[in-house]
Design an enzyme around this catalytic site. Structure first.
Site, mmCIF file in Angstrom:
data_model
loop_
_atom_site.group_PDB
_atom_site.id
_atom_site.type_symbol
_atom_site.label_atom_id
_atom_site.label_comp_id
_atom_site.label_asym_id
_atom_site.label_seq_id
_atom_site.Cartn_x
_atom_site.Cartn_y
_atom_site.Cartn_z
ATOM 1 N N GLY A 246 0.760 -1.244 0.000
ATOM 2 C CA GLY A 246 0.000 0.000 0.000
ATOM 3 C C GLY A 246 0.788 1.289 0.000
ATOM 4 O O GLY A 246 0.195 2.370 -0.061
ATOM 5 N N ARG A 333 -6.519 4.235 -15.265
ATOM 6 C CA ARG A 333 -6.461 4.868 -13.946
ATOM 7 C C ARG A 333 -6.935 6.321 -13.924
ATOM 8 O O ARG A 333 -7.615 6.722 -12.966
ATOM 9 C CB ARG A 333 -5.059 4.733 -13.328
ATOM 10 C CG ARG A 333 -4.636 3.271 -13.125
ATOM 11 C CD ARG A 333 -3.409 3.127 -12.233
ATOM 12 N NE ARG A 333 -3.696 3.461 -10.860
ATOM 13 C CZ ARG A 333 -3.406 4.615 -10.288
ATOM 14 N NH1 ARG A 333 -2.764 5.538 -10.980
ATOM 15 N NH2 ARG A 333 -3.725 4.848 -9.036
ATOM 16 N N TYR A 337 -9.935 6.538 -11.287
ATOM 17 C CA TYR A 337 -9.636 7.141 -9.983
ATOM 18 C C TYR A 337 -9.294 8.620 -10.083
ATOM 19 O O TYR A 337 -8.834 9.203 -9.101
ATOM 20 C CB TYR A 337 -8.440 6.437 -9.329
ATOM 21 C CG TYR A 337 -8.434 4.932 -9.428
ATOM 22 C CD1 TYR A 337 -9.405 4.166 -8.766
ATOM 23 C CD2 TYR A 337 -7.460 4.264 -10.151
ATOM 24 C CE1 TYR A 337 -9.392 2.782 -8.850
ATOM 25 C CE2 TYR A 337 -7.435 2.882 -10.236
ATOM 26 C CZ TYR A 337 -8.410 2.144 -9.584
ATOM 27 O OH TYR A 337 -8.391 0.785 -9.664
ATOM 28 N N CYS A 365 -13.135 6.316 -28.172
ATOM 29 C CA CYS A 365 -14.388 6.989 -28.523
ATOM 30 C C CYS A 365 -15.096 7.517 -27.289
ATOM 31 O O CYS A 365 -16.250 7.169 -27.023
ATOM 32 C CB CYS A 365 -15.278 6.034 -29.285
ATOM 33 S SG CYS A 365 -14.474 5.519 -30.792
HETATM 34 N N1 LLP Z 1 -1.907 -7.023 -0.848
HETATM 35 C C1 LLP Z 1 -3.212 -7.100 -1.116
HETATM 36 C C2 LLP Z 1 -4.028 -8.075 -0.412
HETATM 37 C C3 LLP Z 1 -3.780 -6.218 -2.053
HETATM 38 O O1 LLP Z 1 -5.079 -6.297 -2.293
HETATM 39 C C4 LLP Z 1 -2.949 -5.290 -2.721
HETATM 40 C C5 LLP Z 1 -3.517 -4.382 -3.711
HETATM 41 C C6 LLP Z 1 -1.584 -5.285 -2.433
HETATM 42 C C7 LLP Z 1 -1.088 -6.152 -1.480
HETATM 43 C C8 LLP Z 1 -0.621 -4.346 -3.102
HETATM 44 O O2 LLP Z 1 -0.910 -3.025 -2.862
HETATM 45 P P1 LLP Z 1 0.088 -1.894 -3.408
HETATM 46 O O3 LLP Z 1 1.382 -2.037 -2.678
HETATM 47 O O4 LLP Z 1 0.250 -2.129 -4.855
HETATM 48 O O5 LLP Z 1 -0.604 -0.625 -3.116
HETATM 49 N N2 LLP Z 1 -6.026 -0.851 -9.270
HETATM 50 C C9 LLP Z 1 -5.722 0.092 -8.202
HETATM 51 C C10 LLP Z 1 -4.937 -0.552 -7.099
HETATM 52 C C11 LLP Z 1 -5.633 -1.743 -6.494
HETATM 53 C C12 LLP Z 1 -4.836 -2.363 -5.400
HETATM 54 C C13 LLP Z 1 -5.395 -3.681 -5.058
HETATM 55 N N3 LLP Z 1 -4.737 -4.375 -4.025
HETATM 56 C C14 LLP Z 1 -4.960 1.284 -8.768
HETATM 57 O O6 LLP Z 1 -4.674 1.303 -9.968
HETATM 58 O O7 LLP Z 1 -4.671 2.226 -8.052
#
Ligand code: LLP
Length: 437
Positions: A246, A333, A337, A365
């Site tokens: 995150g 994105r 978002y 489009c």
């Molecule tokens: N662990 C779990 C259980 C997760 O669901 C996620 C991301 C991560 C780790 C990794 O999180 P990160 O370090 O990448 O923030 N499509 C969205 C992001 C969705 C994230 C989903 N889960 C975007 O483009 O911002």
């Protein structure tokens, strides 16, 4: 905002991994995803160093949903990272890459029977249980003496400040077993009575693109407090705590995410302090970053196909529009978002050229701005535009909208470019269609 190995050469072109971005665009076509291997590896090492220097029994697991393909699996294996997969497709990719299955853990709010079977057959490291129905589903698949290592995903009910669609640990989250209603405890009790489950510990993930370290500290406190309650009531001490991913990254010069070192300091110190407070045996730690390992290592190259002057009254967007040969199908994105990005004119990358504002839009489009306000040197049709920080959640969320083939991806390093994902062909786009009669 130069990231990773990005620089400018004597032709005034952007370079990445020692390769001229304009040449890459010519050689491989556009749109093109470019992955900076040194920058990616550097982040893998920074994570290991930041956590393992403070707590040697920390495992860094790459969250494959950010970007997964055979080459990425090979790199993370070489860098000694574990892998978090969230679907049968991600698991399949890892296994086909020869990634070691015991280093994989599987997430998902609905792992189908087929996905659970796939995980069991591959003997992956751990299945992270999300809900009671899944516990039952997994039990029904296990042979009488077959065992499986599991963790329990807990929603720690921490409200991280980020876009609501990528927040996952709060009170109304769909993910995991909630604390307040007693589900997390009930799930633990149930798992502990199933002899075929080997419970490794607890997991949480509070969301993505998070810059406030307090939220991570709060989640850590909630998790240790929960683990302590379980120890008191059931005599079970968790050998492992997985605190998720995150951490935020830089999309624009205004973004100032905390360093990996600062994250590690907060997580490890909070974990230690809370364990000491309860006299809880300190568990091993797992973190599973995706975006903060790979986002800044990726860029997308587009070619400008039209420059339009659109007189309008709005103050918040420029009147000169650049239409490029990609957009929402290779990076949803901005639309999903309202995500903000930074662009460079890769054909005129010299930092001292005078700049003017442009709105950069895709070719689909619908109105699909990639960047609402980009300050670029005078830009012409045929110029190559580089959008930065597209390593995570761009290719992995791409689509064939308007029946555009997905772009290719190249891995660049020390002046060498290697194709790691082929450009989809039009034939591939229609390959699953069948005639009506
Ligand atoms: N662990 C779990 C259980 C997760 O669901 C996620 C991301 C991560 C780790 C990794 O999180 P990160 O370090 O990448 O923030 N499509 C969205 C992001 C969705 C994230 C989903 N889960 C975007 O483009 O911002």
């Amino acid at each position: 905002m130069w990231l990773g190995t990005q620089s400018v050469n004597e032709l005034g072109h952007l370079t990445i991994g020692g390769c001229d971005a304009v040449q890459l665009a010519e050689q491989f076509g556009t749109p093109l995803y470019v992955l900076d291997e040194a920058a990616f590896r550097e982040r893998c090492r920074a994570y290991r160093e930041a956590f393992q220097s403070r707590k040697p029994d920390t495992q860094i697991a790459y969250a494959g949903k950010a970007l997964l393909n055979l080459a990425v699996c090979q790199i993370i294996a070489e860098e000694g990272l574990a892998l978090d997969v969230a679907s049968g497709g991600e698991l399949y990719t890892a296994l086909r890459a020869g990634y070691p299955p015991e280093q994989i853990h599987m997430h998902g709010v609905y792992k189908t029977e087929a996905e659970l079977r796939q995980a069991l057959d591959a003997r992956i490291g751990t299945i992270v249980l999300d809900n009671f129905d899944e516990i039952a589903r997994l039990q029904s698949l296990l042979a009488p003496h077959e065992t499986v290592r599991v963790m329990i995903r807990v929603a720690p009910e921490v409200e991280a400040s980020t876009h609501p669609l990528i927040r996952t640990g709060q009170r109304d989250s769909k993910f995991g077993f909630h604390l307040m209603n007693g589900d997390a405890e009930r799930a633990t009790a149930q798992v502990l009575t199933e002899p075929r489950f080997q419970l490794k510990g607890f997991h949480c993930h509070i969301g993505s693109q998070i810059s406030e370290l307090d939220a991570f500290a709060e989640a850590t406190r909630a998790m240790v407090a929960f683990a302590e309650t379980i120890r008191q009531r059931y005599g079970y001490a968790a050998p492992v705590l997985n605190l998720g991913g995150g951490l935020a990254v830089r999309y624009t010069p205004d973004d100032a995410p905390p360093s990996v070192g600062a994250l590690a300091e907060v997580m490890v110190q909070t974990l230690r302090a809370e364990c000491a407070r309860y006299g809880y045996p300190e568990p091993a730690l797992v973190v599973e970053p995706g975006r903060s390992l790979i986002a800044e290592a990726g860029i997308t190259l587009y070619r400008v196909g039209a420059v339009k002057h659109v007189p309008h009254e709005r103050r918040d967007i420029p009147q000169t529009y650049l239409i490029v040969d990609g957009g929402v199908s290779d990076n949803p994105r901005p639309q999903m978002y309202g995500a903000c990005y930074t662009a460079l004119n890769a054909s005129r990358a010299h930092p001292h050229l005078p700049r003017q504002p442009y709105r950069i839009l895709g070719k689909h489009c619908e109105t699909d701005p990639i960047i609402e306000w980009a300050e670029l040197p005078e830009t012409r049709v045929g110029d190559v535009i580089a959008v930065l920080t597209t390593g995570a959640y761009a290719y992995s969320m791409s689509s064939n909208y308007n029946r555009y083939p997905r772009p290719a991806m190249v891995l660049v390093r020390e002046g060498q470019a290697r194709l790691i994902v082929q450009r989809e062909t039009l034939e591939a786009v229609i390959q699953h269609d069948l005639p009506a009669r």
